[in-house]
Every structure is written in structure tokens, then in C-alpha cells.
Design a protein around this motif. Structure first.
Motif, short mmCIF file in Angstrom:
data_model
loop_
_atom_site.label_atom_id
_atom_site.label_comp_id
_atom_site.label_asym_id
_atom_site.label_seq_id
_atom_site.Cartn_x
_atom_site.Cartn_y
_atom_site.Cartn_z
N ALA A 219 10.36 -17.32 -28.57
CA ALA A 219 11.28 -18.72 -28.61
C ALA A 219 10.67 -19.77 -28.42
N MET A 220 10.21 -20.77 -29.80
CA MET A 220 9.74 -22.62 -28.68
C MET A 220 7.95 -22.31 -27.93
N VAL B 82 5.78 -19.02 -22.61
CA VAL B 82 7.01 -19.63 -21.73
C VAL B 82 7.04 -20.97 -20.43
N GLU B 83 6.44 -21.40 -20.03
CA GLU B 83 5.93 -22.07 -19.05
C GLU B 83 6.48 -23.24 -19.58
N VAL C 156 9.04 -23.56 -22.60
CA VAL C 156 9.81 -23.43 -23.24
C VAL C 156 11.37 -24.21 -22.73
N PRO C 157 11.87 -24.76 -24.00
CA PRO C 157 13.24 -25.62 -23.45
C PRO C 157 13.98 -24.68 -23.16
N THR C 158 15.17 -25.01 -22.12
CA THR C 158 15.81 -24.17 -21.44
C THR C 158 16.54 -22.88 -22.54
N GLY C 159 16.52 -21.44 -22.79
CA GLY C 159 16.69 -20.74 -23.61
C GLY C 159 15.77 -20.24 -24.61
N GLY C 160 14.74 -20.88 -24.29
CA GLY C 160 14.13 -20.39 -25.61
C GLY C 160 12.96 -19.17 -24.72
N GLY C 161 11.78 -19.16 -24.87
CA GLY C 161 11.69 -17.21 -24.56
C GLY C 161 11.41 -16.36 -25.30
N ALA C 162 11.86 -15.35 -24.32
CA ALA C 162 11.94 -14.22 -24.89
C ALA C 162 12.99 -13.66 -25.85
N TRP C 163 12.78 -13.73 -26.58
CA TRP C 163 14.60 -13.68 -27.20
C TRP C 163 14.22 -11.79 -27.97
#
Length: 502
Positions: free
Chosen positions: A92-93, A64-65, A67-74
């Protein structure tokens, strides 16, 4: 009807998944760009939930370092099989679709293996994965075929429906090309699949309609995990759309046997306020509702609001930070330390407008809330802020001979300034219901930004709370209140948070 508290987990805790192991329940939720990632709560009565740890506690477990805002752990799914906890999730992303394991749900969890396509060329392409095993021990991963190509148009989404692959968990490689299962009633964004074997039949639970006001849960059943599936005659079984219910956006559910053998559905929802119930200050929270069965089909009751009593959290910083503290795209230990009874943050040139600020905070859990922090700015500049993301945050900053109340709203910036020449100051961020004026109440709440200087509490500004709601920010997260540093270093000697849901 349920007597359980609702929300089950207050504040930013979306996309819940739950599993029962023995006489305990374990619940996982999404965390997006925040670390530590993927919180795990445990309960022994389904009423009192304890945060026992996180899945992602080490660098590299979640990518997640950047990732765009809203990405990461979904959207995790947590399950227990052959004495091992399993959790599947989409980063995500970031890294893609991941599989974690642990002997103890409190951790430590594995580094996370990417679930590869059958040719090993990359991650299986999809979101919201579920994992289940058939009687022969074959593992099935079922997921939503949403294409995240960076150019998603919500009016013309690229979506392949609910898909599934068998997976070899030794190699983490799909054993086949994805196949389509069942994608609901035709509403947009079929997602959040969960597959169960109940009384000899297989049930597929999905969300559809989008995670906003049209969110729903629909169910199908079949004789095998691969289907074919037929939809329930009453689909969608859950929806608050076009109703006056105080909990809206209900969907993304997971079924589990609760206390006394009662079937329950944990799911996400929001608590909107304003005259048209338009603004959800805290984002998506975890709720629960009863499930009944008739003729082989489940019925899911509407979600009822049953808020918990108010709380008070008083922290003196004489011990390591507990697991409720989070940071943005890095771990709290990367930006903060405990030194001589103080929480210390050292600036690195970033601000709250940057993707990786020097910021450490806790989720806002109540609709009416007040946080008071005593900060020392003798060696730097920083303050206290409530954050949705880089473009939406409100707070108080001290340094350079002044206190600045600041509202950053989607590229617009407003400031209120008060002189200050000391070293220590109490900062207050308060969110309250707006005062009644006889007309339509057009916001969720009002922020009161204040500081206590020389024993006098001075209110610098009032800011409309709607601008930090999930609807305005279009955020998947929620309000996180924390300390930040932008120059030198600052420290805090106390933190008091009080709130209720009146």
C-alpha cells in the motif's frame, strides 16, 4: 469449541492467511513498514508454529522505504498451486498489488511482480488480494476496491466493493476490466476476500464493518468463481461487537482444513483491557476458531481465548540475529551487526521520531512483559524503547552523563532524568497490569521504566500503557521493543524477555 491455543500467533500478526500443503500448514501475515516483510510460519499440528522465513528479505521486493506510516505490506493471501507457493499482497502506497512465488515457503521468494491493469498502465487498483484457480487453470485475483488516494475520509470512503479480474500470470496483466462480485451486508469497508471451491460450489468469504470493534466475517456462495453470489442467511457469521468476549475486532478470516479434517478459520482479533475494554496493547493478533457445515453453509464459532504459557527468551548475541528481529523501512542488517558477542548499532543522525530510525527490535508477545538489556554507551548515545510509530514510543536513553526515561505520545513529550557516569547499564522496560485501586481501571497496562546502576535497580518513571495501544495510536501494527542509537554507536551484550498473559 477448540483446544488450540488462542492467540495462535501472539503479538503483532494481523491479516492471517493459511494454506495446507501435504501434512503441513503455512501461515502468512501483514508486516506494513517493517522489514523483513511478510512473515511465514509453519506448523505440523496447527498448535506449534515456527517462523521459517519472510517473503521480503531483499531490497526492492517491497517498496516500503518511503511509505507513510501504516502503509506497506497489507493483507497477504498464500496459496499452493502446481507445486509452487503463491502469495499476493498489496504494497500500500508503495509498489502496488504484487504476486510472489517460491518453491519453498521458507524462501527465497521471487522479487514480486506488479499485477497490471489490462492495458498495462499500472497496478490493479485495490487492496487485500486473493488468488485462486478454476478447473481449467485460469487464475482469478479477487480484491477490495478501496481507493488509496491519500485523502481517504472514513466517513465518506471511496470504495468500489469486492472486485475481481482474471490474470495472465505469465505477463502479470489483468485480462479484463475489474468487475464487482458481492460486497456483503452493507457494512463499511468490504475487504479481505477469499474465494474457495468446496464440494463443487464457490464460496466467497469477506470481512466488513472496518477492522475495529465492528469487524465481521460474511460469506456468500455461487456456482462459478465469477458468481453470481448469494449471501448466507446468517450473515455476518463472525462478530464480537456488543459482546463481553475477551477477543474483539474478530474478522479478516481464511478457511482451511485443519488436523483430523476439521474445518478451521484463522482470523485476526485483539485482546483489549481496561474497565471498558478500550485499549489493545499488542495490536491485532492471529486467532483460530472451528467451522461447521450445514445445508451447504458454514457456521463459524465465536473466538475463544486460550492463551499459551509464559515464555522466556535469553539472547547472548553470539550468533546472527534470528528472523524475529525487524527494523523500520529497512532491513536489520542495515542498522545492526553482531561483533564479538555484541549487537552493535551505529547512529546515522536519525532518532525514533524519524521514519527510518536506527532501531532493531522484536514484537511484544505477552500482555505482561519485561525486557532487560545490558548496553554499553561508552562510544555513543542510545537505549531501549517500545515503539508503535514515529509519534508513539516509550523508552530509556543513556548517554551524555544521564539516563533519560522518555514518553513520546502523539506530539507530547515527557522526560525523567537520572545521572549516570558509567559505560554499561542494564535497562528494563516492564509492562504490567495496573494496581487495583478500588475504582474503574482505565488503562490496559502500565510501563515501568527502570535501570540497574551499581547493583541498584532504580525506577525512573511509570507511563500509562493505553497511550501505546492500537486504539490510541490508530495503528495497524503493534508494540515492537528494541534497541536504538542516536549518536556514535552503542552495543548490547544480552537481551532477556519474559512474559505471560495473566
Amino acid at each position: 469449541m477448540t483446544t488450540l491455543p488462542n492467540p495462535l500467533l501472539n503479538g503483532f500478526h494481523p491479516d492471517p492467511s493459511v494454506v495446507k500443503v501435504g501434512e503441513e500448514w503455512f501461515l502468512a501475515t501483514s508486516s506494513f513498514e517493517y522489514l523483513p516483510g511478510i512473515p511465514i510460519h509453519r506448523s505440523r499440528d496447527f498448535e506449534t508454529w515456527e517462523l521459517i522465513g519472510h517473503v521480503a528479505t531483499r531490497p526492492g521486493q517491497l517498496g516500503v522505504e518511503n511509505v507513510p506510516t501504516g502503509g506497506g505490506a497489507w493483507a497477504p493471501t498464500i496459496r499452493h498451486h502446481d507445486g509452487v507457493f503463491h502469495l499476493v499482497i498489496t504494497d500500500a502506497m508503495g509498489r502496488g498489488m504484487l504476486h510472489f512465488t517460491a518453491a519453498d515457503a521458507a524462501g527465497p521468494w521471487s522479487d514480486g511482480d506488479v499485477i497490471l491493469t489490462h492495458d498495462g498502465a499500472g497496478s490493479v487498483f485495490g487492496i487485500d488480494p486473493d488468488i485462486v484457480w478454476d478447473d481449467a487453470g485460469t487464475a482469478y485475483v479477487t480484491f477490495s476496491g478501496l481507493v488509496l488516494d491519500g485523502a481517504l475520509n472514513p466517513n465518506e470512503p471511496t470504495h468500489l466493493g469486492i472486485q475481481q479480474v482474471k490474470v495472465d500470470l505469465d505477463t502479470h496483466r489483468a485480462l479484463e476490466e475489474p468487475r464487482s462480485l458481492w460486497s456483503g451486508t452493507g457494512l463499511m469497508f468490504p475487504e479481505a476476500p477469499h474465494l474457495y471451491q468446496i464440494d463443487g460450489r464457490w464460496y466467497l468469504v469477506i470481512a466488513e464493518g472496518g477492522t475495529e470493534r465492528g469487524h465481521t466475517i460474511s460469506i456468500a456462495r455461487g456456482d462459478a468463481p465469477e458468481g453470481p453470489f448469494e449471501g448466507a442467511p446468517g450473515n455476518p457469521l463472525v462478530s464480537a461487537r456488543s459482546t463481553p468476549r475477551p477477543v474483539q475486532n474478530t474478522g479478516h478470516g481464511d478457511l482451511v482444513l485443519g488436523p483430523d479434517g476439521q474445518w478451521l478459520c484463522v482470523l485476526l482479533g485483539v485482546r483489549p483491557r481496561s474497565g471498558t475494554r478500550a485499549f489493545s496493547a499488542l495490536g491485532r493478533e492471529t486467532f483460530v476458531t472451528p467451522v461447521s457445515w450445514s445445508d451447504g453453509w458454514p457456521a463459524i464459532a465465536p473466538v475463544e481465548l486460550n492463551p499459551r504459557p509464559g515464555t522466556r527468551i535469553d539472547i547472548a548475541f553470539d550468533a546472527p540475529l534470528d528472523d524475529e528481529w525487524v527494523a523500520v523501512r529497512r532491513l536489520p542488517s542495515d542498522v545492526a551487526s553482531i561483533e564479538d558477542g555484541r549487537l552493535v548499532l551505529a547512529a546515522d543522525g536519525s532518532t525514533l521520531a524519524d521514519p527510518r530510525p536506527v532501531f532493531v527490535g522484536r514484537r511484544q508477545e505477552h500482555l505482561s512483559n519485561e525486557v532487560t538489556v545490558r548496553v554499553d554507551v561508552s562510544a555513543g548515545t542510545g537505549g531501549l524503547a517500545v515503539r508503535y510509530d514515529e509519534r508513539f514510543h516509550v523508552g530509556l536513553e543513556v548517554g551524555g552523563g544521564r539516563i533519560v526515561a522518555r514518553a513520546a505520545i502523539g506530539g507530547l513529550l515527557q522526560e525523567w532524568v537520572h545521572p549516570f557516569s558509567g559505560d554499561e547499564v542494564d535497562l528494563h522496560i516492564v509492562s504490567r497490569r495496573p494496581a487495583g485501586g478500588g475504582g474503574l481501571v482505565s488503562t490496559s497496562d502500565v510501563f515501568h521504566l527502570a535501570a540497574t546502576v551499581a547493583g541498584e535497580r532504580i525506577e525512573l518513571a511509570q507511563v500509562d500503557g493505553r497511550f501505546l495501544s492500537s486504539e490510541v495510536t490508530e495503528s495497524f501494527t503493534g508494540r515492537v521493543i528494541g534497541l536504538y542509537a542516536i549518536e556514535g554507536h552503542i552495543s548490547a551484550s544480552s537481551w532477556v524477555a519474559e512474559g505471560n498473559d495473566e
